[in-house]
Motif scaffolding. Structure first.
Motif, short mmCIF file in Angstrom:
data_model
loop_
_atom_site.label_atom_id
_atom_site.label_comp_id
_atom_site.label_asym_id
_atom_site.label_seq_id
_atom_site.Cartn_x
_atom_site.Cartn_y
_atom_site.Cartn_z
N SER A 1 1.30 10.13 -4.11
CA SER A 1 0.50 10.47 -3.31
C SER A 1 1.41 10.86 -2.15
O SER A 1 0.86 11.76 -1.10
CB SER A 1 -0.59 9.35 -2.80
OG SER A 1 -1.45 8.89 -4.00
N LEU A 2 2.48 10.06 -2.06
CA LEU A 2 3.61 10.49 -1.20
C LEU A 2 4.78 10.82 -1.65
O LEU A 2 5.53 10.17 -2.18
CB LEU A 2 3.72 9.29 0.07
CG LEU A 2 2.75 8.62 1.00
CD1 LEU A 2 3.03 7.26 1.50
CD2 LEU A 2 2.36 9.77 1.97
N GLU B 1 0.73 -1.16 -0.01
CA GLU B 1 -0.01 0.03 -0.20
C GLU B 1 0.84 1.31 0.05
O GLU B 1 0.67 2.12 -0.86
CB GLU B 1 -1.02 0.18 1.10
CG GLU B 1 -1.82 1.06 1.26
CD GLU B 1 -2.53 1.47 0.33
OE1 GLU B 1 -2.99 2.86 0.00
OE2 GLU B 1 -3.11 0.62 -0.41
N LYS C 1 2.88 1.55 -3.29
CA LYS C 1 1.90 2.07 -4.30
C LYS C 1 1.81 3.79 -4.25
O LYS C 1 1.71 4.38 -5.32
CB LYS C 1 0.54 1.32 -4.07
CG LYS C 1 -0.17 1.69 -5.32
CD LYS C 1 -1.50 0.73 -5.47
CE LYS C 1 -2.44 0.82 -4.34
NZ LYS C 1 -3.94 0.34 -4.05
N GLN C 2 1.60 4.07 -3.01
CA GLN C 2 1.27 5.61 -2.94
C GLN C 2 2.67 6.33 -3.04
O GLN C 2 2.41 7.50 -3.64
CB GLN C 2 0.94 5.71 -1.50
CG GLN C 2 -0.51 5.41 -0.98
CD GLN C 2 -0.96 5.70 0.48
OE1 GLN C 2 -0.23 6.27 0.96
NE2 GLN C 2 -1.94 4.95 0.86
#
Length: 121
Positions: A25-26, A16, A19-20
């Protein structure tokens, strides 16, 4: 929350978070949520979260700063370049030789056991 899929919880967290990171996203330099926040988010213990962070560190996706937290790496790990077909062929040949060697050893061991322990299978 992690799923009860048989895959270890820490690896689900790694999946998870990586993937971010890869999706942006990060972003690089961004602090990961605290261990307590990640525990609550994924409904796991601190040791599970620490194991996931350790894997992310090993993968080069995050870096820790003592007393400050864990941050997304500024320079993400570069994936290994694919090997040339010549290198791959050589590795496959070595594996084939190793398999044959193991088979030969197994055959020799079986013969030795039958000589030492006659009548036993």
């Amino acid at each position: 929350m992690v799923e009860k899929s048989g895959r270890p919880a820490y690896l689900q967290i790694v999946d998870e978070l990586s993937k971010q990171i890869r999706a942006g996203s990060l972003a690089p330099g961004t602090a990961l949520p605290s261990i307590a926040q990640l525990c609550q988010r994924f409904d796991v213990s601190a040791s599970v979260v620490k194991a996931a962070i350790s894997v992310l560190r090993t993968q080069g996706l995050v870096v820790g700063q003592q007393g400050k937290g864990v941050f997304v790496s500024e320079t993400p790990a570069v994936p290994a370049e694919p090997q040339s077909s010549g290198e791959a062929d050589e590795i496959l040949e070595q594996l084939a030789q190793m398999r044959q060697g193991l088979k030969d050893l197994g055959d020799r061991l079986a013969a030795l056991e039958s000589a030492v322990f006659p009548g036993r299978k």
